[in-house]
Design a protein around this motif. Structure first.
Motif, PDB file in Angstrom:
ATOM      1  N   PRO A 152       0.805  -1.231   0.000  1.00  8.88           N
ATOM      2  CA  PRO A 152       0.000   0.000   0.000  1.00  8.88           C
ATOM      3  C   PRO A 152       0.836   1.279   0.000  1.00  8.88           C
ATOM      4  O   PRO A 152       0.375   2.319  -0.476  1.00  8.88           O
ATOM      5  N   PHE A 153       2.047   1.196   0.525  1.00 11.39           N
ATOM      6  CA  PHE A 153       2.883   2.394   0.652  1.00 11.39           C
ATOM      7  C   PHE A 153       3.905   2.533  -0.478  1.00 11.39           C
ATOM      8  O   PHE A 153       4.207   3.643  -0.913  1.00 11.39           O
ATOM      9  N   LEU A 154       4.445   1.425  -0.949  1.00  8.17           N
ATOM     10  CA  LEU A 154       5.461   1.481  -2.002  1.00  8.17           C
ATOM     11  C   LEU A 154       4.877   1.293  -3.396  1.00  8.17           C
ATOM     12  O   LEU A 154       5.401   1.840  -4.366  1.00  8.17           O
ATOM     13  N   TYR A 155       3.815   0.493  -3.505  1.00 10.01           N
ATOM     14  CA  TYR A 155       3.250   0.179  -4.821  1.00 10.01           C
ATOM     15  C   TYR A 155       1.734   0.375  -4.803  1.00 10.01           C
ATOM     16  O   TYR A 155       0.976  -0.584  -4.991  1.00 10.01           O
ATOM     17  N   PRO A 156       1.275   1.603  -4.587  1.00 11.19           N
ATOM     18  CA  PRO A 156      -0.172   1.845  -4.451  1.00 11.19           C
ATOM     19  C   PRO A 156      -0.983   1.511  -5.706  1.00 11.19           C
ATOM     20  O   PRO A 156      -2.181   1.255  -5.611  1.00 11.19           O
ATOM     21  N   GLU A 157      -0.337   1.486  -6.867  1.00 16.29           N
ATOM     22  CA  GLU A 157      -1.058   1.174  -8.106  1.00 16.29           C
ATOM     23  C   GLU A 157      -1.165  -0.325  -8.358  1.00 16.29           C
ATOM     24  O   GLU A 157      -1.908  -0.762  -9.242  1.00 16.29           O
ATOM     25  N   LEU A 231      -0.242   3.231  13.813  1.00 12.74           N
ATOM     26  CA  LEU A 231      -1.016   3.737  12.682  1.00 12.74           C
ATOM     27  C   LEU A 231      -1.338   5.227  12.851  1.00 12.74           C
ATOM     28  O   LEU A 231      -1.274   6.000  11.892  1.00 12.74           O
ATOM     29  N   ILE A 232      -1.666   5.607  14.085  1.00  9.79           N
ATOM     30  CA  ILE A 232      -1.989   7.009  14.350  1.00  9.79           C
ATOM     31  C   ILE A 232      -0.731   7.868  14.308  1.00  9.79           C
ATOM     32  O   ILE A 232      -0.708   8.950  13.702  1.00  9.79           O
ATOM     33  N   ARG A 233       0.327   7.413  14.953  1.00 10.76           N
ATOM     34  CA  ARG A 233       1.539   8.225  15.063  1.00 10.76           C
ATOM     35  C   ARG A 233       2.287   8.346  13.730  1.00 10.76           C
ATOM     36  O   ARG A 233       2.705   9.427  13.331  1.00 10.76           O
ATOM     37  N   GLN A 234       2.468   7.218  13.052  1.00 12.34           N
ATOM     38  CA  GLN A 234       3.223   7.249  11.792  1.00 12.34           C
ATOM     39  C   GLN A 234       2.400   7.836  10.659  1.00 12.34           C
ATOM     40  O   GLN A 234       2.921   8.594   9.837  1.00 12.34           O
ATOM     41  N   GLY A 235       1.133   7.467  10.606  1.00 11.87           N
ATOM     42  CA  GLY A 235       0.307   7.902   9.493  1.00 11.87           C
ATOM     43  C   GLY A 235       0.794   7.309   8.179  1.00 11.87           C
ATOM     44  O   GLY A 235       1.768   6.545   8.136  1.00 11.87           O
ATOM     45  N   ASN A 241       7.625   6.430   4.347  1.00 11.00           N
ATOM     46  CA  ASN A 241       9.039   6.790   4.496  1.00 11.00           C
ATOM     47  C   ASN A 241       9.856   5.620   5.032  1.00 11.00           C
ATOM     48  O   ASN A 241      10.978   5.352   4.568  1.00 11.00           O
ATOM     49  N   ILE A 242       9.300   4.898   5.999  1.00 11.59           N
ATOM     50  CA  ILE A 242      10.008   3.759   6.584  1.00 11.59           C
ATOM     51  C   ILE A 242      10.172   2.644   5.555  1.00 11.59           C
ATOM     52  O   ILE A 242      11.247   2.050   5.421  1.00 11.59           O
TER      53      ILE A 242
END
Length: 379
Positions: A152-157, A231-235, A241-242
């Motif tokens: 979901p974060f690196l390959y959203p497509e 989930l709340i803190r990192q968003g 980014n991580i």
């Protein structure tokens, strides 16, 4: 939050996602399998057809919990064999194994062996066509234990989740790339209709109706709270980014290994941040000996073999987590290079007549290394 991450239908639509927290992905997979089995059985009963021979289709590269599900809950396991240079489930072969007794096809988003994503989109499209031809309704489960917090974060497509109509459930581990300590997993169903109501128990002795669908009973809530906090803190930006940093460090390690010209890279650039590699020349020593020598430098790099039909391929694997820095990646390359130079100086080994395949003679002594065979890593 988890359902939204996997693009589940919104609550305002006819479909409303549901799910539960589990003790890792193993329990999540057992629950998903039970849900598929019960829904298939209920449908077969309503149609007046036999319901005593369910089967599930997976790749031979699945994690051991899938084998546990099949054995514990009496479901035939149909495995798509892997081949050399293709170490994940082939969607074409998977669809060929489907029949009217198939409760689901399980795809992996991040293979245990090399971190590779299986082609869920192609599997969905081929299964849709076969369902149309046969009148079946074979669904898909995605084992995203590792990849669920990567894609979901690196390959959203990349289409692998509930955007595909046949994907009915997804599991993910919070203690892998969810940034939570060990002991938490999640199972999400596309809609409540995909989870048979007779599998859910209701209790009210805590003051209100409490639905529950778990195999594990008493457990703490600390991991659930930790996942919510992260989930709340990192968003979304924090997680992205991580994960980008993990991917970049994996590429640094891969480039360093390729520069030695001694290894064949078996992992993919698009996938879990894992670098899996094997020796190009195994005539002098093998991956197990490299792994053993690396322990002297403080590195525990597992050596193991691929599943059946590719079992002759041995490999080493490094999993890049959020605390594995670029400096560590460069240091690991230096230590691997040092180990190779040490092993190069050893005389050519010969197989011991008494030791078998896992022992070799060096300077008249016996060097013994452990073979892990086809065993799968347990999380």
């Amino acid at each position: 939050m988890m359902a939204d991450l996997f693009n589940a239908p919104h609550k305002e639509s006819d479909e409303a996602a549901t799910g539960t927290g589990t003790v890792g992905s193993s329990e999540a997979i057992l629950l998903a399998g039970l849900a598929f089995k019960r829904k298939w059985q209920n449908k077969r009963k309503a149609e007046g057809k036999p319901y005593d021979r369910p089967n599930i289709v997976t790749g031979a590269n699945v994690q051991v919990c899938w084998e546990k599900f099949a054995r514990y809950f009496e479901v035939e396991l149909k495995e798509v064999k892997v081949t050399e240079d293709y170490y994940v489930m082939d969607p074409v072969k998977a669809v060929e194994l489907e029949d009217e007794n198939t409760i689901c096809v399980a795809a992996i988003l991040g293979s245990t062996y090399n971190g590779e994503f299986e082609d869920v989109k192609l599997l969905n499209d081929l299964s849709l066509e076969k369902n149309k031809q046969t009148g079946w309704d074979t669904p898909i489960h995605v084992d995203a234990a590792s990849g669920g917090f990567i894609a979901p974060f690196l390959y959203p497509e990349l289409e692998w989740d509930f955007r595909l109509p046949l994907v009915k459930s997804i599991n993910v581990s919070g203690h892998k790339y969810g940034l939570v300590y060990a002991g938490v997993g999640w199972i999400i169903w596309r809609s409540k209709e995909d989870l048979a109501e007779d599998l859910i128990f209701h209790m009210n002795y805590l003051g209100a109706d409490q639905p529950t669908f778990t195999l594990n009973f008493s457990k703490g809530s600390s991991q659930i709270i930790a996942q919510y906090y992260q989930l709340i803190r990192q968003g979304f930006e924090g997680y992205r980014n991580i994960m980008e940093n993990c991917h970049n460090n994996a590429m640094v390690l891969k480039a360093g290994l390729e520069k030695t010209e001694r290894f064949k890279i078996l992992s993919k650039d698009i996938g879990v941040p894992v670098v899996a590699f094997s020796l190009k020349d195994r005539s002098h020593y093998d991956e197990y000996m490299v792994s053993e020598h690396l322990r002297r430098f403080g590195w525990i790099v597992p050596a193991y073999s691929m599943p059946e039909d590719a079992k002759h391929v041995a490999l080493l694997r490094v999993v890049i987590r959020e605390d594995f820095s670029r400096t560590l990646a460069e240091r690991l390359v230096l230590d691997i290079t040092h180990v190779l130079k040490e092993l190069d100086k050893l005389p050519l080994p010969s197989v011991s007549p008494n030791g078998g395949d896992d022992q070799v003679c060096i300077n008249g002594g016996i060097w013994k290394h452990e073979h892990f065979g086809g065993e799968k890593e347990i999380f």
